[in-house]
Design a protein around this motif. Structure first.
Motif, mmCIF file in Angstrom:
data_model
loop_
_atom_site.group_PDB
_atom_site.id
_atom_site.type_symbol
_atom_site.label_atom_id
_atom_site.label_comp_id
_atom_site.label_asym_id
_atom_site.label_seq_id
_atom_site.Cartn_x
_atom_site.Cartn_y
_atom_site.Cartn_z
ATOM 1 N N ALA A 463 37.507 -67.404 51.233
ATOM 2 C CA ALA A 463 37.609 -67.870 49.850
ATOM 3 C C ALA A 463 37.453 -69.390 49.771
ATOM 4 O O ALA A 463 36.757 -69.918 48.895
ATOM 5 C CB ALA A 463 38.952 -67.445 49.254
ATOM 6 N N VAL A 464 38.099 -70.100 50.685
ATOM 7 C CA VAL A 464 37.993 -71.565 50.716
ATOM 8 C C VAL A 464 36.551 -71.988 50.979
ATOM 9 O O VAL A 464 36.024 -72.906 50.335
ATOM 10 C CB VAL A 464 38.941 -72.143 51.785
ATOM 11 N N ALA A 465 35.891 -71.312 51.946
ATOM 12 C CA ALA A 465 34.504 -71.654 52.275
ATOM 13 C C ALA A 465 33.579 -71.373 51.095
ATOM 14 O O ALA A 465 32.668 -72.157 50.797
ATOM 15 C CB ALA A 465 34.049 -70.874 53.502
ATOM 16 N N ALA A 466 33.818 -70.273 50.404
ATOM 17 C CA ALA A 466 32.986 -69.942 49.242
ATOM 18 C C ALA A 466 33.160 -70.975 48.141
ATOM 19 O O ALA A 466 32.183 -71.437 47.522
ATOM 20 C CB ALA A 466 33.350 -68.543 48.739
ATOM 21 N N HIS A 467 34.406 -71.352 47.889
ATOM 22 C CA HIS A 467 34.674 -72.354 46.847
ATOM 23 C C HIS A 467 34.011 -73.689 47.192
ATOM 24 O O HIS A 467 33.413 -74.339 46.319
ATOM 25 C CB HIS A 467 36.183 -72.535 46.693
ATOM 26 N N ALA A 468 34.095 -74.083 48.468
ATOM 27 C CA ALA A 468 33.499 -75.360 48.883
ATOM 28 C C ALA A 468 31.984 -75.342 48.729
ATOM 29 O O ALA A 468 31.358 -76.390 48.515
ATOM 30 C CB ALA A 468 33.879 -75.667 50.332
ATOM 31 N N ALA A 469 31.371 -74.161 48.822
ATOM 32 C CA ALA A 469 29.921 -74.043 48.692
ATOM 33 C C ALA A 469 29.492 -73.836 47.252
ATOM 34 O O ALA A 469 28.303 -73.618 46.978
ATOM 35 C CB ALA A 469 29.428 -72.889 49.557
ATOM 36 N N GLY A 470 30.432 -73.901 46.324
ATOM 37 C CA GLY A 470 30.099 -73.729 44.914
ATOM 38 C C GLY A 470 29.993 -72.287 44.479
ATOM 39 O O GLY A 470 29.482 -72.007 43.389
ATOM 40 N N LEU A 480 42.027 -59.827 49.178
ATOM 41 C CA LEU A 480 43.284 -60.324 49.724
ATOM 42 C C LEU A 480 44.469 -59.634 49.045
ATOM 43 O O LEU A 480 45.449 -59.253 49.699
ATOM 44 C CB LEU A 480 43.369 -61.835 49.556
ATOM 45 N N GLY A 481 44.382 -59.458 47.733
ATOM 46 C CA GLY A 481 45.447 -58.768 47.010
ATOM 47 C C GLY A 481 45.614 -57.336 47.485
ATOM 48 O O GLY A 481 46.744 -56.834 47.619
ATOM 49 N N GLN A 482 44.497 -56.654 47.754
ATOM 50 C CA GLN A 482 44.581 -55.285 48.258
ATOM 51 C C GLN A 482 45.250 -55.236 49.631
ATOM 52 O O GLN A 482 46.055 -54.345 49.914
ATOM 53 C CB GLN A 482 43.175 -54.682 48.334
ATOM 54 N N GLU A 483 44.907 -56.212 50.489
ATOM 55 C CA GLU A 483 45.495 -56.238 51.821
ATOM 56 C C GLU A 483 47.004 -56.501 51.743
ATOM 57 O O GLU A 483 47.787 -55.897 52.487
ATOM 58 C CB GLU A 483 44.819 -57.299 52.689
ATOM 59 N N ARG A 484 47.427 -57.375 50.852
ATOM 60 C CA ARG A 484 48.858 -57.640 50.704
ATOM 61 C C ARG A 484 49.590 -56.392 50.249
ATOM 62 O O ARG A 484 50.677 -56.083 50.751
ATOM 63 C CB ARG A 484 49.078 -58.778 49.711
ATOM 64 N N ALA A 485 49.013 -55.685 49.291
ATOM 65 C CA ALA A 485 49.652 -54.463 48.798
ATOM 66 C C ALA A 485 49.736 -53.410 49.902
ATOM 67 O O ALA A 485 50.756 -52.714 50.049
ATOM 68 C CB ALA A 485 48.870 -53.923 47.606
ATOM 69 N N GLY A 486 48.675 -53.314 50.694
ATOM 70 C CA GLY A 486 48.679 -52.346 51.782
ATOM 71 C C GLY A 486 49.719 -52.680 52.833
ATOM 72 O O GLY A 486 50.392 -51.791 53.373
ATOM 73 N N ALA A 487 49.862 -53.970 53.157
ATOM 74 C CA ALA A 487 50.863 -54.384 54.140
ATOM 75 C C ALA A 487 52.266 -54.060 53.652
ATOM 76 O O ALA A 487 53.115 -53.595 54.428
ATOM 77 C CB ALA A 487 50.719 -55.877 54.431
ATOM 78 N N ARG A 488 52.529 -54.292 52.373
ATOM 79 C CA ARG A 488 53.850 -53.969 51.821
ATOM 80 C C ARG A 488 54.118 -52.469 51.912
ATOM 81 O O ARG A 488 55.232 -52.033 52.236
ATOM 82 C CB ARG A 488 53.952 -54.430 50.372
ATOM 83 N N ALA A 489 53.096 -51.666 51.621
ATOM 84 C CA ALA A 489 53.274 -50.211 51.668
ATOM 85 C C ALA A 489 53.627 -49.751 53.091
ATOM 86 O O ALA A 489 54.451 -48.845 53.284
ATOM 87 C CB ALA A 489 51.997 -49.515 51.190
ATOM 88 N N ARG A 490 53.030 -50.369 54.081
ATOM 89 C CA ARG A 490 53.321 -49.982 55.467
ATOM 90 C C ARG A 490 54.721 -50.421 55.874
ATOM 91 O O ARG A 490 55.406 -49.726 56.633
ATOM 92 C CB ARG A 490 52.262 -50.550 56.394
ATOM 93 N N GLU A 491 55.147 -51.566 55.387
ATOM 94 C CA GLU A 491 56.526 -51.998 55.665
ATOM 95 C C GLU A 491 57.525 -51.037 55.035
ATOM 96 O O GLU A 491 58.571 -50.729 55.624
ATOM 97 C CB GLU A 491 56.745 -53.416 55.145
#
Length: 512
Positions: A463-470, A480-491
Motif C-alpha cells: 500500500a505504501v509503495a502504491a501510494h508513493a507511485a501515485g 489487509l482488512g480481510q486478513e485482520r478479520a481472518g486472524a481474529r477469527a482464528r484466535e
C-alpha cells in the motif's frame, strides 16, 4: 543443457531357452500387434564414487554411446517401478548440471568410471489397434566389465519392459501373466549396474544402502529413533535434486524434513547424546532457514494472489495485479538464490557428512536400551507440556503483536509434538496417532494465523509503495482488512481447538 523424463519399467529373467523363447504378446490386453527392430550395440560406462554412494542410494549415472539416445543419463528412483531420467549431450566429462544433482548423494566425493556394460539389444514394440506404441521390450545380451580393483567380468541375458507415456501399469500385469506361463520371472536386481556389481564381485555391498538402525537392539527405543532418522535423512538426500530444479513443493518438503530431524534429535535426548546431536540440530536449523526464504515467499505469493483474485471487480482499483507480480519477481529471486547457494555450499556438505556419521556411529545413551513404551511416552508428554505452556501463555495475552509472537511460538511447539508422536507411533499406537493428528490441526490453525500476520505486513508495504507511485492503495487496504478479520477469527477458534489436544483422557492414555 539437460532434459528430463519419467520411465516406468520392469526387468525379467529370460526362459532357459534364452531370449528366443519369449511368448508372442499379440492379443495380450490392448496389444494388437508386435513389431521388431534391431539389433543395436550399446556401450555404457557407469560412474560412481569409490565407495559406490550412488549405487547405495539407487541412483545411476552412465555415459552411453550407440542407440538413439547416446549421451549422459542420470536415473533417480521415484515410487514403485518409476524412475526419473535426466539426459545431457555426449561429452568427455560428467556434465556440471548432472554432477550438481548428485551432490547430496556424493557429498563432494569425486566421480569415476566403475563399470563398463555393453549390450546387444533387440527391441519389440507392443502396439494398440491404432498402431500407437504401448510399451517397449528390450531383449539384451549383456557383458559387464568391472573397472574397480578386484572386479571381474559377467554375462547374462535380460528383458526390460518400459511403458510408453500415459500407459497404465496394468499392462505390466497383463504381460507378466503371459511371461510366467513361459517361466519368465521378475529379475532380482533393479538395474544392470546393480547386477553387474554383484556378478563381477566388485564391492557388491555398495549396491545396498546400509541399515544403520541395526546399531540398536530390535524393539528398543534406539532402534525406533534410528529408523526414523534414517528415513528422514534418506528423504532429505532424495529431495535435493528436485529442490535444485525448483520443482513444485520440493523446497517445502525438504524444509519440513529438516524440522522433523531437528525435532527428533531434541525430543529423544534420552536416547541420543545431545553433545553430539546439538551441533547437528544447529546446522539443520541453518539449512531450514536458508530454504525458508523461498518457501515463505511461495506461501505469501499464493495467499496474496488468491486474495486478490477473489475480490469483486469493483474493489480492484489501479494496477494491483501488475504490482503484485513485480513484487513477487523481486522477492522471489532472492529466496531462490539463497536456496541454490546453500545447497552448493561446503557447509551443506558438512551437514550431510555429519548426518551420515550420526547414523553410522549413533551416540546411544542408556535410554536407547530402555523400555520402549515408557521412553517414547515420556518424550511425547514432555513436548506436550511445552506446548501447553506456550498456548496458556498466548491465551493470557491481549490481542496484539505480543500475542501474535506467542502464538507463533506455540505453533512451533505443536510441530515438535506432532513429530515426536510420529517417531513413537510404532510403539504407542492409536493414542499417540490421535494426539499427533490433533496437534497437526492446532498447528494448521496457528500456521494460518501466522501467515495472516505476515501477509498484513506485506500488504501495508504494498500500500505504501502504491501510494508513493501515485496509485490508489484502496485494494491493498481491503485485503489487509480481510486478513485482520481472518486472524481474529482464528484466535477466537483457538480455545476450542486446544481443548481437543489437551483432552485429559488422551493424555492419560499415554502416561508411562
Amino acid at each position: 543443457m539437460t532434459e528430463s523424463k519419467r520411465e516406468t519399467e520392469r526387468k525379467y529373467e529370460p526362459p532357459s531357452s534364452g531370449l528366443g523363447g519369449l511368448p508372442d504378446l499379440t492379443g495380450a490386453g490392448p496389444v494388437a500387434s508386435v513389431t521388431a527392430s534391431g539389433p543395436e550395440e550399446l556401450d555404457a560406462v557407469y560412474h560412481d564414487t569409490a565407495d559406490l554412494r550412488l549405487a547405495g542410494s539407487s541412483a545411476t549415472l552412465r555415459r552411453r554411446t550407440g542407440g538413439p539416445d547416446a549421451g549422459w543419463h542420470l536415473k533417480l528412483p521415484l515410487a514403485g517401478d518409476t524412475r526419473e531420467e535426466m539426459r545431457a549431450p555426449l561429452s568427455d566429462e560428467v556434465p556440471d548440471a548432472l554432477r550438481a544433482l548428485l551432490l547430496s548423494r556424493t557429498r563432494g566425493a569425486p566421480l569415476r568410471p566403475v563399470m563398463r556394460i555393453r549390450s546387444t539389444r533387440s527391441v519389440r514394440h507392443l502396439r494398440d489397434a491404432q498402431g500407437a506404441v504401448l510399451a517397449e521390450l528390450s531383449l539384451d545380451e549383456v557383458r559387464a566389465n568391472s573397472l574397480l580393483p578386484g572386479g571381474g567380468r559377467a554375462e547374462w541375458q535380460e528383458v526390460e519392459a518400459e511403458l510408453a507415456d500415459g500407459v497404465g501399469a496394468g499392462l505390466f500385469d497383463t504381460v507378466e501373466r503371459k511371461f510366467r506361463k513361459k517361466g519368465i520371472n521378475r529379475a532380482d536386481s533393479p538395474s544392470k549396474f546393480v547386477r553387474a556389481l554383484r556378478d563381477t564381485g566388485a564391492a557388491a555391498e555398495g549396491a545396498r544402502r546400509p541399515g544403520y538402525a541395526t546399531a540398536a537392539a530390535p524393539g528398543s527405543p534406539g532402534r525406533y529413533v534410528l529408523t526414523y532418522l534414517e528415513e528422514q535423512v534418506a528423504t532429505l538426500v532424495a529431495l535435493d535434486p528436485a529442490a535444485r530444479r525448483d520443482l513444485p513443493d520440493a523446497v517445502h518438503r525438504m524444509r519440513v524434513t529438516c524440522r522433523r530431524l531437528r525435532s527428533c534429535l531434541r525430543s529423544y535426548r534420552s536416547v541420543l547424546d545431545r553433545r553430539v546431536t546439538d551441533p547437528v540440530r544447529a546446522e539443520l536449523k541453518w539449512l531450514a532457514g536458508e530454504l525458508g526464504l523461498a518457501r515463505d515467499q511461495e506461501v505469501l505469493r499464493e495467499r496474496l494472489t488468491a486474495g486478490l483474485a477473489a475480490l469483486p471487480g469493483d474493489l480492484v482499483l489501479g494496477p494491483a495485479a501488475a504490482r503484485l507480480r513485480v513484487w513477487d519477481v523481486s522477492e522471489g529471486e532472492e529466496g531462490r538464490t539463497h536456496t541454490l547457494e546453500a545447497l552448493a555450499s561446503d557447509r551443506y556438505l558438512r551437514l550431510l557428512d555429519a548426518l551420515e556419521g550420526l547414523l553410522r556411529q549413533p551416540p546411544l545413551r542408556a535410554g536407547a536400551a530402555g523400555k520402549p513404551a515408557r521412553t517414547m511416552a515420556r518424550a511425547v508428554l514432555k513436548e506436550y507440556d511445552r506446548l501447553a505452556g506456550r498456548v496458556d501463555h498466548a491465551l493470557e495475552l491481549p490481542p496484539g503483536a505480543d500475542r501474535d509472537a506467542a502464538l507463533h511460538q506455540a505453533r512451533k511447539e505443536a510441530k515438535k509434538l506432532r513429530y515426536a508422536a510420529e517417531v513413537a507411533r510404532p510403539v504407542l499406537g492409536k493414542p499417540v496417532k490421535r494426539l499427533g493428528k490433533r496437534a497437526k490441526g492446532l498447528q494448521q490453525l496457528l500456521g494460518d494465523h501466522q501467515d495472516s500476520v505476515v501477509a498484513q505486513e506485506t500488504l501495508r508495504e504494498l500500500a505504501v509503495a502504491a501510494h508513493a507511485a501515485g496509485e490508489t492503495a484502496f485494494t491493498w487496504g481491503v485485503l489487509l482488512g480481510q486478513e485482520r478479520a481472518g486472524a481474529r477469527a482464528r484466535e477466537e477458534a483457538l480455545p476450542s481447538v486446544w481443548r481437543t489436544v489437551s483432552e485429559p483422557a488422551l493424555r492419560a492414555a499415554l502416561a508411562p
